[in-house]
Design a protein around this motif. Structure first.
Motif, mmCIF file in Angstrom:
data_model
loop_
_atom_site.group_PDB
_atom_site.id
_atom_site.type_symbol
_atom_site.label_atom_id
_atom_site.label_comp_id
_atom_site.label_asym_id
_atom_site.label_seq_id
_atom_site.Cartn_x
_atom_site.Cartn_y
_atom_site.Cartn_z
ATOM 1 N N LYS A 85 1.717 3.123 -8.916
ATOM 2 C CA LYS A 85 2.533 4.175 -8.319
ATOM 3 C C LYS A 85 1.649 5.271 -7.731
ATOM 4 N N GLU A 86 0.656 5.701 -8.498
ATOM 5 C CA GLU A 86 -0.262 6.741 -8.021
ATOM 6 C C GLU A 86 -0.996 6.276 -6.764
ATOM 7 N N ARG A 87 -1.480 5.033 -6.800
ATOM 8 C CA ARG A 87 -2.202 4.489 -5.642
ATOM 9 C C ARG A 87 -1.282 4.381 -4.420
ATOM 10 N N LEU A 89 1.510 6.138 -3.778
ATOM 11 C CA LEU A 89 1.872 7.467 -3.277
ATOM 12 C C LEU A 89 0.728 8.134 -2.519
ATOM 13 N N GLU A 90 -0.503 7.909 -2.946
ATOM 14 C CA GLU A 90 -1.650 8.551 -2.309
ATOM 15 C C GLU A 90 -2.154 7.804 -1.084
ATOM 16 N N GLN A 91 -2.111 6.478 -1.106
ATOM 17 C CA GLN A 91 -2.728 5.698 -0.035
ATOM 18 C C GLN A 91 -1.734 5.061 0.931
ATOM 19 N N ASP A 92 -0.739 4.384 0.389
ATOM 20 C CA ASP A 92 0.149 3.585 1.227
ATOM 21 C C ASP A 92 1.296 4.375 1.840
ATOM 22 N N PRO A 94 1.693 7.578 2.868
ATOM 23 C CA PRO A 94 1.460 8.336 4.109
ATOM 24 C C PRO A 94 1.408 7.443 5.359
#
Length: 130
Positions: A85-87, A89-92, A94
């Motif tokens: 989830k963190e990955r 939200l931060e990478q995919d 945007p």
């Protein structure tokens, strides 16, 4: 398994294992295939699988019972979900939002496509989790 060029193979294997855990196919305390078994199954070098297992151990998703093999750790699904989830939200996300905006895809259109996808791939009875 077909590998993509844009991500390290060991991370793609980790994602494959994580998906098995999230889908409930590999529950807590389930024995994970040996390094050799996984290497043969995925047609990769055993060193690549070992790197995957070391990565997942650091994430506390799997653990090693010396002389027996690797097993799915308690709370592995929650740990996988939090990491992914963190990955996402931060990478995919945007990049995804940029594409929605540039292509003029509305949230309503997206919701319909999402509902069809989940129905087609995971069945209508699959419950949503937050």
């Amino acid at each position: 398994m077909e590998f993509r060029d844009n991500e390290a193979i060991y991370l793609q294997i980790a994602a494959y294992i994580s998906e098995r855990i999230l889908l409930g196919e590999w529950p807590e305390e389930h024995k994970v295939p040996s390094v050799r078994e996984m290497a043969v199954e995925l047609q990769v070098n055993p060193n690549t699988v070992m790197r995957t297992y070391e990565f997942l151990q650091k994430q506390e998703v799997i653990y090693n019972k010396r002389g027996i093999g690797f097993f799915v750790a308690p709370d592995a699904a929650a740990k996988v979900k939090a990491y992914r989830k963190e990955r996402f939200l931060e990478q995919d996300l945007p990049v995804f939002f940029t594409n929605l905006y540039l292509l003029g895809i509305s949230l309503e259109e997206l919701q319909g496509l999402y509902e069809k996808f989940t129905s087609d791939h995971y069945g209508a009875s699959q419950k949503k989790e937050s």
